[in-house]
Design an enzyme around this catalytic site. Structure first.
Site, PDB file in Angstrom:
ATOM      1  N   LYS A  28       0.824  -1.217   0.000  1.00  8.50           N
ATOM      2  CA  LYS A  28       0.000   0.000   0.000  1.00  8.50           C
ATOM      3  C   LYS A  28       0.861   1.270   0.000  1.00  8.50           C
ATOM      4  O   LYS A  28       0.360   2.361  -0.260  1.00  8.50           O
ATOM      5  CB  LYS A  28      -0.874  -0.027   1.269  1.00  8.50           C
ATOM      6  N   ASP A  65      -4.100  -2.153  -1.255  1.00  7.58           N
ATOM      7  CA  ASP A  65      -4.344  -2.317   0.174  1.00  7.58           C
ATOM      8  C   ASP A  65      -4.861  -3.740   0.406  1.00  7.58           C
ATOM      9  O   ASP A  65      -5.845  -4.148  -0.233  1.00  7.58           O
ATOM     10  CB  ASP A  65      -5.411  -1.272   0.588  1.00  7.58           C
ATOM     11  N   SER A  82       3.460  -2.179  11.979  1.00  3.25           N
ATOM     12  CA  SER A  82       4.451  -2.951  12.737  1.00  3.25           C
ATOM     13  C   SER A  82       5.034  -2.251  13.978  1.00  3.25           C
ATOM     14  O   SER A  82       5.831  -2.853  14.682  1.00  3.25           O
ATOM     15  CB  SER A  82       5.606  -3.320  11.802  1.00  3.25           C
ATOM     16  N   THR A 130       5.231 -12.568  14.707  1.00  2.00           N
ATOM     17  CA  THR A 130       6.230 -12.022  15.637  1.00  2.00           C
ATOM     18  C   THR A 130       6.257 -12.795  16.964  1.00  2.00           C
ATOM     19  O   THR A 130       5.254 -13.403  17.360  1.00  2.00           O
ATOM     20  CB  THR A 130       5.863 -10.546  15.936  1.00  2.00           C
ATOM     21  N   ASP A 131       7.374 -12.691  17.669  1.00  2.00           N
ATOM     22  CA  ASP A 131       7.454 -13.309  19.001  1.00  2.00           C
ATOM     23  C   ASP A 131       6.597 -12.554  20.026  1.00  2.00           C
ATOM     24  O   ASP A 131       6.298 -13.076  21.096  1.00  2.00           O
ATOM     25  CB  ASP A 131       8.912 -13.393  19.483  1.00  2.00           C
ATOM     26  N   GLU A 132       6.185 -11.314  19.680  1.00  2.00           N
ATOM     27  CA  GLU A 132       5.442 -10.503  20.672  1.00  2.00           C
ATOM     28  C   GLU A 132       4.087 -11.118  21.027  1.00  2.00           C
ATOM     29  O   GLU A 132       3.508 -10.767  22.056  1.00  2.00           O
ATOM     30  CB  GLU A 132       5.253  -9.068  20.165  1.00  2.00           C
ATOM     31  N   TYR A 174      -0.598  -3.760  19.028  1.00  2.64           N
ATOM     32  CA  TYR A 174       0.125  -4.380  17.902  1.00  2.64           C
ATOM     33  C   TYR A 174       0.147  -5.897  18.048  1.00  2.64           C
ATOM     34  O   TYR A 174      -0.277  -6.630  17.147  1.00  2.64           O
ATOM     35  CB  TYR A 174       1.560  -3.832  17.818  1.00  2.64           C
ATOM     36  N   LYS A 181      -1.584  -8.895  15.809  1.00  2.39           N
ATOM     37  CA  LYS A 181      -0.830  -9.965  15.146  1.00  2.39           C
ATOM     38  C   LYS A 181      -1.328 -11.328  15.640  1.00  2.39           C
ATOM     39  O   LYS A 181      -1.437 -12.275  14.863  1.00  2.39           O
ATOM     40  CB  LYS A 181       0.680  -9.830  15.420  1.00  2.39           C
ATOM     41  N   ARG A 220       7.348   3.000  27.891  1.00  2.53           N
ATOM     42  CA  ARG A 220       6.251   2.620  26.995  1.00  2.53           C
ATOM     43  C   ARG A 220       5.158   1.943  27.821  1.00  2.53           C
ATOM     44  O   ARG A 220       5.467   1.112  28.694  1.00  2.53           O
ATOM     45  CB  ARG A 220       6.814   1.647  25.954  1.00  2.53           C
TER      46      ARG A 220
HETATM   47  P1  NAD Z   1       7.421  -2.356   8.075  1.00  3.91           P
HETATM   48  O1  NAD Z   1       6.509  -1.483   8.851  1.00  3.91           O
HETATM   49  O2  NAD Z   1       8.812  -1.914   7.784  1.00  3.91           O
HETATM   50  O3  NAD Z   1       6.743  -2.677   6.654  1.00  3.91           O
HETATM   51  C1  NAD Z   1       5.381  -2.973   6.509  1.00  3.91           C
HETATM   52  C2  NAD Z   1       5.027  -2.853   5.031  1.00  3.91           C
HETATM   53  O4  NAD Z   1       3.624  -3.188   4.900  1.00  3.91           O
HETATM   54  C3  NAD Z   1       5.192  -1.437   4.468  1.00  3.91           C
HETATM   55  O5  NAD Z   1       5.830  -1.489   3.222  1.00  3.91           O
HETATM   56  C4  NAD Z   1       3.756  -0.927   4.335  1.00  3.91           C
HETATM   57  O6  NAD Z   1       3.585   0.002   3.280  1.00  3.91           O
HETATM   58  C5  NAD Z   1       3.001  -2.222   4.067  1.00  3.91           C
HETATM   59  N1  NAD Z   1       1.571  -2.123   4.452  1.00  3.91           N
HETATM   60  C6  NAD Z   1       1.068  -1.654   5.625  1.00  3.91           C
HETATM   61  N2  NAD Z   1      -0.279  -1.693   5.599  1.00  3.91           N
HETATM   62  C7  NAD Z   1      -0.636  -2.235   4.396  1.00  3.91           C
HETATM   63  C8  NAD Z   1      -1.868  -2.548   3.786  1.00  3.91           C
HETATM   64  N3  NAD Z   1      -3.029  -2.306   4.406  1.00  3.91           N
HETATM   65  N4  NAD Z   1      -1.855  -3.095   2.561  1.00  3.91           N
HETATM   66  C9  NAD Z   1      -0.690  -3.334   1.905  1.00  3.91           C
HETATM   67  N5  NAD Z   1       0.510  -3.033   2.417  1.00  3.91           N
HETATM   68  C10 NAD Z   1       0.548  -2.500   3.659  1.00  3.91           C
HETATM   69  O7  NAD Z   1       7.400  -3.752   8.809  1.00  3.91           O
HETATM   70  P2  NAD Z   1       8.539  -4.847   9.005  1.00  3.91           P
HETATM   71  O8  NAD Z   1       9.318  -4.520  10.204  1.00  3.91           O
HETATM   72  O9  NAD Z   1       9.227  -5.067   7.722  1.00  3.91           O
HETATM   73  O10 NAD Z   1       7.642  -6.125   9.352  1.00  3.91           O
HETATM   74  C11 NAD Z   1       7.138  -6.955   8.328  1.00  3.91           C
HETATM   75  C12 NAD Z   1       6.350  -8.090   8.945  1.00  3.91           C
HETATM   76  O11 NAD Z   1       7.185  -8.847   9.801  1.00  3.91           O
HETATM   77  C13 NAD Z   1       5.179  -7.629   9.793  1.00  3.91           C
HETATM   78  O12 NAD Z   1       4.111  -8.519   9.579  1.00  3.91           O
HETATM   79  C14 NAD Z   1       5.712  -7.717  11.217  1.00  3.91           C
HETATM   80  O13 NAD Z   1       4.650  -7.950  12.122  1.00  3.91           O
HETATM   81  C15 NAD Z   1       6.630  -8.910  11.107  1.00  3.91           C
HETATM   82  N6  NAD Z   1       7.762  -8.938  12.050  1.00  3.91           N
HETATM   83  C16 NAD Z   1       8.589  -7.856  12.171  1.00  3.91           C
HETATM   84  C17 NAD Z   1       9.697  -7.933  13.017  1.00  3.91           C
HETATM   85  C18 NAD Z   1      10.682  -6.773  13.163  1.00  3.91           C
HETATM   86  O14 NAD Z   1      11.552  -6.820  14.007  1.00  3.91           O
HETATM   87  N7  NAD Z   1      10.585  -5.725  12.356  1.00  3.91           N
HETATM   88  C19 NAD Z   1       9.945  -9.101  13.739  1.00  3.91           C
HETATM   89  C20 NAD Z   1       9.063 -10.180  13.602  1.00  3.91           C
HETATM   90  C21 NAD Z   1       7.980 -10.084  12.741  1.00  3.91           C
HETATM   91  O1  DAU Z   2       9.961  -8.740  18.643  1.00  2.00           O
HETATM   92  C1  DAU Z   2       9.583  -8.507  17.318  1.00  2.00           C
HETATM   93  C2  DAU Z   2       9.062  -7.100  17.183  1.00  2.00           C
HETATM   94  O2  DAU Z   2      10.181  -6.236  17.269  1.00  2.00           O
HETATM   95  C3  DAU Z   2       8.305  -6.861  15.884  1.00  2.00           C
HETATM   96  O3  DAU Z   2       7.159  -7.670  15.853  1.00  2.00           O
HETATM   97  C4  DAU Z   2       7.917  -5.383  15.749  1.00  2.00           C
HETATM   98  O4  DAU Z   2       7.301  -5.159  14.498  1.00  2.00           O
HETATM   99  C5  DAU Z   2       9.165  -4.549  15.867  1.00  2.00           C
HETATM  100  O5  DAU Z   2       8.822  -3.174  15.827  1.00  2.00           O
HETATM  101  C6  DAU Z   2       9.922  -4.863  17.151  1.00  2.00           C
HETATM  102  O6  DAU Z   2       9.178  -4.397  18.303  1.00  2.00           O
HETATM  103  P1  DAU Z   2       9.881  -3.671  19.546  1.00  2.00           P
HETATM  104  O7  DAU Z   2       8.867  -2.865  20.246  1.00  2.00           O
HETATM  105  O8  DAU Z   2      10.663  -4.649  20.353  1.00  2.00           O
HETATM  106  O9  DAU Z   2      10.938  -2.740  18.740  1.00  2.00           O
HETATM  107  P2  DAU Z   2      11.398  -1.217  18.945  1.00  2.00           P
HETATM  108  O10 DAU Z   2      12.551  -0.989  18.028  1.00  2.00           O
HETATM  109  O11 DAU Z   2      10.255  -0.272  18.868  1.00  2.00           O
HETATM  110  O12 DAU Z   2      11.924  -1.197  20.436  1.00  2.00           O
HETATM  111  C7  DAU Z   2      12.973  -2.051  20.864  1.00  2.00           C
HETATM  112  C8  DAU Z   2      13.184  -1.837  22.357  1.00  2.00           C
HETATM  113  O13 DAU Z   2      13.724  -0.514  22.569  1.00  2.00           O
HETATM  114  C9  DAU Z   2      11.899  -1.877  23.166  1.00  2.00           C
HETATM  115  O14 DAU Z   2      12.157  -2.450  24.440  1.00  2.00           O
HETATM  116  C10 DAU Z   2      11.520  -0.399  23.344  1.00  2.00           C
HETATM  117  C11 DAU Z   2      12.873   0.298  23.394  1.00  2.00           C
HETATM  118  N1  DAU Z   2      12.904   1.660  22.814  1.00  2.00           N
HETATM  119  C12 DAU Z   2      12.400   1.848  21.560  1.00  2.00           C
HETATM  120  C13 DAU Z   2      12.408   3.102  20.969  1.00  2.00           C
HETATM  121  C14 DAU Z   2      11.833   3.302  19.575  1.00  2.00           C
HETATM  122  C15 DAU Z   2      13.477   2.712  23.526  1.00  2.00           C
HETATM  123  O15 DAU Z   2      13.961   2.544  24.648  1.00  2.00           O
HETATM  124  N2  DAU Z   2      13.487   3.951  22.942  1.00  2.00           N
HETATM  125  C16 DAU Z   2      12.974   4.202  21.702  1.00  2.00           C
HETATM  126  O16 DAU Z   2      13.000   5.372  21.228  1.00  2.00           O
END
Ligand code: NAD
Ligand code: DAU
Length: 354
Positions: A38, A63, A89, A134-136, A160, A164, A291
């Site tokens: 999207k 979308d 995410s 995700t592990d969350e 979130y 998921k 948070r």
């Molecule tokens: P991201 O936010 O970087 O990317 C998400 C993508 O989805 C974007 O390109 C966005 O444009 C697209 N999107 C959002 N809403 C949409 C919709 N309605 N239709 C079509 N496209 C849409 O996310 P990410 O960190 O790359 O995570 C990708 C996947 O992996 C997610 O499902 C997330 O839950 C999962 N995941 C992420 C992590 C992490 O650490 N980032 C860890 C475990 C699992």
């Molecule tokens: O565990 C997998 C998940 O990891 C994914 O499913 C999510 O999409 C991804 O966003 C990520 O989630 P977290 O909440 O763990 O990631 P984030 O980078 O937002 O934060 C990592 C840790 O750092 C968390 O304990 C919160 C803390 N944090 C984060 C931010 C952005 C801070 O202390 N300061 C900050 O400004």
């Protein structure tokens, strides 16, 4: 597996999705990779510049909640495999705007599942619907050496992770009710190039470069389990081709870090690569309000994936983090393009609230 070679990857313009698209487009020239995204604030086609002209790659802006469009696309491209990453995410955004998370993550996943079911119409030979989670969803752990396994009960705490979890349940329900050939994987925190700078690692690298405060939530004692994004993409490739249908795999690198310790490694690495004396940027550390509902510790047990499919992370963390910092410092134009304009205003507002 004899999946058809037309693979729909959703969310391919995002962080992890762009690495998965790149890997599939380069590794499988005889596949047709359709990247459906999207292009929300998190989606960025600049993440895929190097492969956008490849003949086996098509981008479609859509979308996932648009059910008629999903029906049409799966039919038009004769899609046989779906790797579903599109999602909202970011946990902090989900606390501000839970409806958007329920809409995309739950309703969007349901729309895609139903469109696949209607198109495949019981002919599941070679088909595959692979949902990236995700592990969350497992909730939180104490500092007691335990891990999340594939049989850990779901216990999500943020909007979130609740959304998921809802999507994971729908995916499994579509297997159990309709026989849809599904797989779910639950991965730990990813890091690496092309991550949107609202997430801890790219945010802090960018703030150090700009000498801005580093907002540490609470006491910085929460623990996350970090995996290099390319290793996640490698696991997705392996599981898509060789994973057992209806099964679940945890993906993680046994690499736990307390936030404050990780932040000190980031500071040290950025200072070193910028040529600053060691410790220069530690003064930027700023403890801010925690948070809401902040999960204490995540730790993934990925033994099943190692034993059954032979997957292991390829990079040591020290190497991965240095590569990552170097990438962000070398790609400041990419970062500046994202952080200018609306995002800058959003970030300032979020920061002031803490
Ligand atoms: P991201 O936010 O970087 O990317 C998400 C993508 O989805 C974007 O390109 C966005 O444009 C697209 N999107 C959002 N809403 C949409 C919709 N309605 N239709 C079509 N496209 C849409 O996310 P990410 O960190 O790359 O995570 C990708 C996947 O992996 C997610 O499902 C997330 O839950 C999962 N995941 C992420 C992590 C992490 O650490 N980032 C860890 C475990 C699992
Ligand atoms: O565990 C997998 C998940 O990891 C994914 O499913 C999510 O999409 C991804 O966003 C990520 O989630 P977290 O909440 O763990 O990631 P984030 O980078 O937002 O934060 C990592 C840790 O750092 C968390 O304990 C919160 C803390 N944090 C984060 C931010 C952005 C801070 O202390 N300061 C900050 O400004």
């Amino acid at each position: 597996m004899t999946a058809t070679k037309n693979i729909l990857i959703t969310g391919g313009a995002g962080f992890i999705g762009s690495h998965v698209v790149r890997l599939f487009v380069n590794k499988y020239p005889d596949y047709h990779i359709i990247n459906l995204d999207k292009l929300t604030y998190a989606g960025n086609l600049a993440n895929l510049k190097d492969i956008e002209d490849k003949p086996n790659y098509t981008f479609v802006k859509a979308d996932i909640c648009d059910y008629d469009k999903m029906l049409e696309l799966i039919r038009e491209y004769e899609v046989g495999g779906i790797i579903h990453l599109a999602a909202e995410s970011h946990v902090d955004r989900s606390i501000k705007d839970p409806f958007t998370f329920a809409r995309t993550n739950v309703m969007g996943t349901l729309s895609l599942l139903e469109a696949a079911r209607q198109n495949w119409n019981g002919d599941y030979e070679g088909k595959r619907f692979y949902h990236i989670s995700t592990d969350e969803v497992y909730g939180t752990l104490e500092f007691d050496g335990t891990f999340f396994t594939e049989t850990t009960s779901y216990d999500p705490h943020s909007p979130y992770s609740a959304s998921k979890a809802g999507s994971d349940h729908f995916v499994r329900a579509y297997h159990d009710t309709y026989g849809l050939p599904t797989i779910v994987t639950n991965c730990s925190n990813n890091y690496g190039p092309y991550q949107f700078p609202e997430k801890l690692i790219p945010l802090f690298i960018n703030n150090i470069r700009k000498e801005k405060p580093l907002p540490v939530y609470g006491k910085g004692e929460n623990v996350r389990d970090w995996l290099y994004v390319v290793d996640h993409a490698r696991a997705i490739d392996l599981i898509f081709h060789e994973g057992k249908l209806a099964d679940t795999y945890n993906i993680g690198g046994f690499n736990e870090w307390k936030n404050i310790d990780l932040i000190k490694v980031i500071i040290k690495t950025v200072d070193k690569l910028l040529g600053n004396p060691e410790g220069t940027s530690e003064k930027l550390i700023t403890y801010v309000t925690d948070r809401a509902g902040h999960d204490l510790r995540y730790a993934i047990d990925s033994t099943k994936l190692k034993n059954e499919l032979g997957w292991e992370p390829s990079l040591q963390f020290e190497e991965g983090i240095e590569k990552t910092v170097q990438w962000y410092l070398d790609n400041q134009e990419w970062m500046d393009q994202i952080t200018s304009g609306d995002y800058e205003k959003y970030y300032e507002m979020m920061y002031k609230e803490r």
